[in-house]
Design an enzyme around this catalytic site. Structure first.
Site, PDB file in Angstrom:
ATOM      1  N   GLU A  14      -5.370  17.026  -8.761  1.00  0.00           N
ATOM      2  CA  GLU A  14      -6.050  17.777  -9.839  1.00  0.00           C
ATOM      3  C   GLU A  14      -7.661  17.988  -9.709  1.00  0.00           C
ATOM      4  OE1 GLU A  14      -5.121  15.189 -13.215  1.00  0.00           O
ATOM      5  OE2 GLU A  14      -5.989  16.374 -14.750  1.00  0.00           O
ATOM      6  N   ASN A  17      -2.637  19.129 -18.483  1.00  0.00           N
ATOM      7  CA  ASN A  17      -3.386  18.529 -19.529  1.00  0.00           C
ATOM      8  C   ASN A  17      -3.747  18.931 -20.718  1.00  0.00           C
ATOM      9  OD1 ASN A  17      -5.169  15.713 -19.743  1.00  0.00           O
ATOM     10  ND2 ASN A  17      -3.677  15.444 -18.351  1.00  0.00           N
ATOM     11  N   LYS A  63       2.043  11.516 -10.394  1.00  0.00           N
ATOM     12  CA  LYS A  63       1.032  10.850 -11.030  1.00  0.00           C
ATOM     13  C   LYS A  63       1.800   9.412 -11.478  1.00  0.00           C
ATOM     14  CE  LYS A  63      -2.472  13.719 -13.202  1.00  0.00           C
ATOM     15  NZ  LYS A  63      -3.042  14.219 -14.546  1.00  0.00           N
ATOM     16  N   GLU A 117       6.216  18.622 -24.239  1.00  0.00           N
ATOM     17  CA  GLU A 117       5.644  19.007 -22.873  1.00  0.00           C
ATOM     18  C   GLU A 117       6.340  20.281 -22.444  1.00  0.00           C
ATOM     19  OE1 GLU A 117       3.197  17.446 -21.665  1.00  0.00           O
ATOM     20  OE2 GLU A 117       3.640  15.270 -21.805  1.00  0.00           O
ATOM     21  N   ARG A 152       0.629  -1.116  -0.019  1.00  0.00           N
ATOM     22  CA  ARG A 152      -0.089   0.125   0.014  1.00  0.00           C
ATOM     23  C   ARG A 152       0.899   1.159  -0.113  1.00  0.00           C
ATOM     24  NH1 ARG A 152      -3.351  -2.849   4.131  1.00  0.00           N
ATOM     25  NH2 ARG A 152      -4.822  -3.883   2.923  1.00  0.00           N
ATOM     26  N   HIS A 182      -4.483  11.662 -25.925  1.00  0.00           N
ATOM     27  CA  HIS A 182      -4.316  10.240 -25.185  1.00  0.00           C
ATOM     28  C   HIS A 182      -5.380   9.302 -26.187  1.00  0.00           C
ATOM     29  CE1 HIS A 182      -3.368  11.475 -20.877  1.00  0.00           C
ATOM     30  NE2 HIS A 182      -2.067  11.256 -21.638  1.00  0.00           N
ATOM     31  N   HIS A 197      -3.777  17.319 -24.022  1.00  0.00           N
ATOM     32  CA  HIS A 197      -3.878  15.758 -23.808  1.00  0.00           C
ATOM     33  C   HIS A 197      -4.956  14.998 -24.280  1.00  0.00           C
ATOM     34  CE1 HIS A 197       0.244  16.591 -21.861  1.00  0.00           C
ATOM     35  NE2 HIS A 197       0.286  15.259 -21.897  1.00  0.00           N
ATOM     36  N   LYS A 228       5.841  23.100 -13.005  1.00  0.00           N
ATOM     37  CA  LYS A 228       5.107  21.917 -12.750  1.00  0.00           C
ATOM     38  C   LYS A 228       4.923  21.553 -11.103  1.00  0.00           C
ATOM     39  CE  LYS A 228       3.752  17.212 -13.392  1.00  0.00           C
ATOM     40  NZ  LYS A 228       3.683  16.154 -14.120  1.00  0.00           N
ATOM     41  N   HIS A 240       4.666   9.705 -26.988  1.00  0.00           N
ATOM     42  CA  HIS A 240       3.606  10.643 -26.087  1.00  0.00           C
ATOM     43  C   HIS A 240       3.641  11.950 -26.659  1.00  0.00           C
ATOM     44  CE1 HIS A 240       1.108  11.920 -23.037  1.00  0.00           C
ATOM     45  NE2 HIS A 240       1.912  12.807 -22.297  1.00  0.00           N
ATOM     46  N   ARG A 273      -4.542  21.673 -11.391  1.00  0.00           N
ATOM     47  CA  ARG A 273      -3.502  20.895 -12.322  1.00  0.00           C
ATOM     48  C   ARG A 273      -4.280  20.430 -13.605  1.00  0.00           C
ATOM     49  NH1 ARG A 273      -0.241  15.590  -9.811  1.00  0.00           N
ATOM     50  NH2 ARG A 273       0.984  15.284 -11.733  1.00  0.00           N
TER      51      ARG A 273
HETATM   52  N1  LIG Z   1       3.111  10.880 -14.667  1.00  0.00           N
HETATM   53  C1  LIG Z   1       3.021  11.825 -15.256  1.00  0.00           C
HETATM   54  O1  LIG Z   1       2.645  13.164 -14.840  1.00  0.00           O
HETATM   55  C2  LIG Z   1       3.208  11.846 -16.759  1.00  0.00           C
HETATM   56  C3  LIG Z   1       3.748  13.198 -17.389  1.00  0.00           C
HETATM   57  C4  LIG Z   1       4.084  12.998 -18.847  1.00  0.00           C
HETATM   58  C5  LIG Z   1       4.044  11.863 -19.735  1.00  0.00           C
HETATM   59  N2  LIG Z   1       3.933  10.681 -18.840  1.00  0.00           N
HETATM   60  C6  LIG Z   1       4.035   9.553 -19.632  1.00  0.00           C
HETATM   61  O2  LIG Z   1       5.365   9.229 -19.867  1.00  0.00           O
HETATM   62  C7  LIG Z   1       5.701   8.230 -20.841  1.00  0.00           C
HETATM   63  C8  LIG Z   1       6.169   9.011 -22.153  1.00  0.00           C
HETATM   64  O3  LIG Z   1       7.675   9.063 -21.408  1.00  0.00           O
HETATM   65  P1  LIG Z   1       9.006   9.051 -22.642  1.00  0.00           P
HETATM   66  O4  LIG Z   1       8.830  10.119 -23.461  1.00  0.00           O
HETATM   67  O5  LIG Z   1      10.338   9.457 -21.709  1.00  0.00           O
HETATM   68  O6  LIG Z   1       9.055   7.651 -23.025  1.00  0.00           O
HETATM   69  P2  LIG Z   1       9.793   6.481 -22.814  1.00  0.00           P
HETATM   70  O7  LIG Z   1       9.491   5.987 -21.485  1.00  0.00           O
HETATM   71  O8  LIG Z   1       9.109   5.398 -23.521  1.00  0.00           O
HETATM   72  O9  LIG Z   1      11.314   6.627 -23.246  1.00  0.00           O
HETATM   73  C9  LIG Z   1      11.384   6.649 -24.418  1.00  0.00           C
HETATM   74  C10 LIG Z   1      12.755   5.903 -25.089  1.00  0.00           C
HETATM   75  O10 LIG Z   1      13.846   6.602 -24.525  1.00  0.00           O
HETATM   76  C11 LIG Z   1      14.580   5.480 -24.017  1.00  0.00           C
HETATM   77  N3  LIG Z   1      15.615   6.138 -23.128  1.00  0.00           N
HETATM   78  C12 LIG Z   1      15.318   6.425 -21.939  1.00  0.00           C
HETATM   79  N4  LIG Z   1      16.539   7.209 -21.263  1.00  0.00           N
HETATM   80  C13 LIG Z   1      17.397   6.965 -22.344  1.00  0.00           C
HETATM   81  C14 LIG Z   1      18.694   7.316 -22.260  1.00  0.00           C
HETATM   82  N5  LIG Z   1      19.245   8.099 -21.283  1.00  0.00           N
HETATM   83  N6  LIG Z   1      19.555   7.333 -23.251  1.00  0.00           N
HETATM   84  C15 LIG Z   1      18.989   6.571 -24.205  1.00  0.00           C
HETATM   85  N7  LIG Z   1      17.769   6.179 -24.424  1.00  0.00           N
HETATM   86  C16 LIG Z   1      16.954   6.257 -23.401  1.00  0.00           C
HETATM   87  C17 LIG Z   1      13.768   4.390 -23.693  1.00  0.00           C
HETATM   88  O11 LIG Z   1      14.623   3.139 -23.578  1.00  0.00           O
HETATM   89  C18 LIG Z   1      12.537   4.535 -24.535  1.00  0.00           C
HETATM   90  O12 LIG Z   1      13.064   3.489 -25.602  1.00  0.00           O
HETATM   91  C19 LIG Z   1       4.104   8.278 -21.336  1.00  0.00           C
HETATM   92  O13 LIG Z   1       3.589   7.160 -21.117  1.00  0.00           O
HETATM   93  C20 LIG Z   1       3.333   9.317 -20.779  1.00  0.00           C
HETATM   94  O14 LIG Z   1       1.970   8.873 -20.478  1.00  0.00           O
HETATM   95  C21 LIG Z   1       3.380  10.741 -17.515  1.00  0.00           C
HETATM   96  O1  LIG Z   2       0.820  15.844 -14.537  1.00  0.00           O
HETATM   97  C1  LIG Z   2      -0.099  16.235 -14.776  1.00  0.00           C
HETATM   98  O2  LIG Z   2      -1.299  16.300 -14.384  1.00  0.00           O
HETATM   99  C2  LIG Z   2      -0.244  16.059 -16.365  1.00  0.00           C
HETATM  100  O3  LIG Z   2      -1.500  16.304 -16.909  1.00  0.00           O
HETATM  101  C3  LIG Z   2       0.891  15.945 -17.069  1.00  0.00           C
HETATM  102  C4  LIG Z   2       0.736  15.266 -18.518  1.00  0.00           C
HETATM  103  O4  LIG Z   2       1.847  15.785 -19.342  1.00  0.00           O
HETATM  104  C5  LIG Z   2       0.868  13.833 -18.352  1.00  0.00           C
HETATM  105  O5  LIG Z   2       0.871  13.046 -19.534  1.00  0.00           O
HETATM  106  C6  LIG Z   2       0.113  13.118 -17.543  1.00  0.00           C
HETATM  107  O6  LIG Z   2       0.278  11.702 -17.266  1.00  0.00           O
HETATM  108  C7  LIG Z   2      -1.537  12.933 -18.030  1.00  0.00           C
HETATM  109  O7  LIG Z   2      -2.258  12.650 -17.171  1.00  0.00           O
HETATM  110  P1  LIG Z   2      -3.611  11.928 -17.283  1.00  0.00           P
HETATM  111  O8  LIG Z   2      -4.392  12.171 -15.762  1.00  0.00           O
HETATM  112  O9  LIG Z   2      -4.383  12.677 -18.361  1.00  0.00           O
HETATM  113  O10 LIG Z   2      -3.487  10.745 -17.604  1.00  0.00           O
HETATM  114 ZN   LIG Z   3       2.142  14.502 -21.094  1.00  0.00          ZN
END
Ligand SMILES: NC(=O)c1ccc[n+]([C@@H]2O[C@H](COP(=O)([O-])OP(=O)(O)OC[C@H]3O[C@@H](n4cnc5c(N)ncnc54)[C@H](O)[C@@H]3O)[C@@H](O)[C@H]2O)c1
Ligand SMILES: O=C(O)C(=O)C[C@@H](O)[C@H](O)[C@H](O)COP(=O)(O)O
Ligand SMILES: [Zn+2]
Length: 370
Positions: free
Chosen positions: A236, A244, A142, A184, A120, A251, A247, A226, A263, A240
């Site tokens: 959110e 988005n 998130k 972003e 948990r 999405h 997005h 951020k 993404h 927050r």
């Molecule tokens: N939680 C949040 O608030 C939030 C915010 C924005 C995006 N996201 C999520 O993040 C994801 C996208 O993240 P991303 O664009 O980083 O993609 P990703 O995690 O898929 O990474 C992209 C590629 O880069 C490679 N890579 C990573 N670090 C590297 C390095 N130092 N050198 C060489 N290659 C490297 C990875 O192996 C992968 O193939 C999506 O799923 C999106 O929904 C979440």
């Molecule tokens: O941190 C947030 O809040 C965001 O919306 C950042 C976005 O760039 C990110 O892709 C996030 O994962 C989207 O959130 P979701 O709640 O729409 O899945």
């Molecule tokens: Zn995003």
């Protein structure tokens, strides 16, 4: 950026720092705190870095294990989370211990989700290694995975203990991933910090150069925005939502493409759509709306998508988390850095705005795909 690391405080439920600098192994090890065991979940490209961290933790007497994740979106999967839980059970990782994520946003999202659900909730330290993960995914708590129901519909808010942004890791990131992360960064410029846009517009090549001075400033500025937003509204309830921006369509597009689009690339198309919605709703001036396409294209981001896809995208947008009472809600701009909401827009507006991205014939490939 100077040699000294910069710290950005995130003052939400459990305050923590985002440390930005170069060569941050000591800070990363220190973030283990009193843990006697550590699990490092990493993407395949980061195997060497993961081993260096494991060794550094072991040198401090910590029983550290490294566990490879499937790459990219394939890692944000329920089966992968199940595998991670099994491994944590075998290691015997407890609430006093620590989990590290090492990789892009897909790694920080799935690892954060595993940390949120194991016992948990156990401490997690994010080490984002792509531009997108540094400026966005690793900050704000998130976490999530993708399911057949849609993108990120399963997840939780689980704040990290620390976020370690080591800019050196960007030097091995392929150019298309830096470009994807820039979506972003540019989003952040439009919703809150126009200096970001000016820096990108002044010299797009410099903005993409991981060895230069511009990219570190863009990283710091984006993280500051951020951090401020999630500090004010972690879960959110309102503010927050501005993060988005772009997005809602993005999405839906990612789901339609079965998560093969980057993404950031999907966000770029989504930003064009949201800007057009704002313009057609009479809320955004032409100059700011047009500026979206100019700046996104200047760094090589896609701004168009399949002209025939709108029906399916509309259906998928129906599952967006921002929707209320079955009605679509979009983040739109009322001007530069003035985000607002567009609630239950007229269907004719949604269709008309799609013409800003609709493209007939062969669709983009290559850098937008995995
Ligand atoms: N939680 C949040 O608030 C939030 C915010 C924005 C995006 N996201 C999520 O993040 C994801 C996208 O993240 P991303 O664009 O980083 O993609 P990703 O995690 O898929 O990474 C992209 C590629 O880069 C490679 N890579 C990573 N670090 C590297 C390095 N130092 N050198 C060489 N290659 C490297 C990875 O192996 C992968 O193939 C999506 O799923 C999106 O929904 C979440
Ligand atoms: O941190 C947030 O809040 C965001 O919306 C950042 C976005 O760039 C990110 O892709 C996030 O994962 C989207 O959130 P979701 O709640 O729409 O899945
Ligand atoms: Zn995003």
């Amino acid at each position: 950026m100077s040699e000294n690391p910069v710290q950005v405080r995130v003052d939400a439920g459990s305050p923590y720092d985002v440390v930005i600098g170069r060569g941050l192994l000591d800070e990363t090890v220190a973030a283990a705190g009193e843990a006697t065991k550590a699990a490092i979940f990493y993407q395949p490209t980061l195997a060497e870095t993961a081993e260096a961290l494991r060794q550094a933790l072991a040198d401090k007497g910590i029983d550290a294990h490294r566990i490879e994740l499937p790459d990219a979106e394939a890692g944000k999967d329920l089966q992968v989370a199940g595998f991670c839980w099994e491994v944590l059970g075998r290691i015997g990782l407890s609430r006093q211990d620590v989990i590290y994520s090492l990789g892009g946003g897909a790694a920080t999202d799935v690892t954060g989700f595993v940390a949120a659900t194991w016992m948990r909730g156990v401490p997690v330290v994010h080490i984002p290694t792509t531009l997108l993960a540094m400026v966005d995914a690793a900050v704000g708590g998130k976490t999530g995975i993708n399911t057949d129901a849609g993108k990120n519909l399963v997840g939780s808010f689980h704040e990290p203990r620390a976020v370690i942004v080591d800019l050196v890791t960007l030097e091995t990131v392929p150019r298309n991933e830096i470009v994807a992360g820039m979506a972003e960064v540019i989003k952040t410029g439009f919703i809150a910090d126009p200096v970001i846009l000016e820096l990108v517009e002044k010299d797009p090549e410099a903005a993409l150069d991981p060895t230069g001075d511009v990219l570190p400033e863009l990283v710091r500025r984006s993280i500051e925005v951020k951090a401020k937003v999630v500090s004010a509204d972690l879960k959110e309830s309102s503010l927050r939502e501005i993060l988005n921006y772009g997005h809602t369509l993005a999405h839906a597009l990612e789901r339609r493409e079965r998560y093969r689009w980057r993404h950031g690339a999907a966000v770029s198309v989504g930003l064009i759509y949201a800007a057009e919605l704002g313009r057609l709703a009479g809320r955004l001036d032409d100059e700011t709306a047009d500026r979206h396409r100019r700046v996104l294209e200047s760094v090589g981001l896609p701004t168009s998508y399949d002209a025939d896809a709108f029906g399916q995208l509309l259906e998928y947008m129906g599952t967006d988390k921002k929707n209320r009472a079955g009605m679509l809600r979009f983040v739109v701009l009322d001007g530069l850095a003035r985000p607002g909401r567009l609630e239950a827009p007229d269907p004719s507006l949604l269709v008309a705005a799609y013409s800003a991205v609709a493209k007939e014939g062969p669709q983009p490939s290559g850098s937008v795909l995995l």
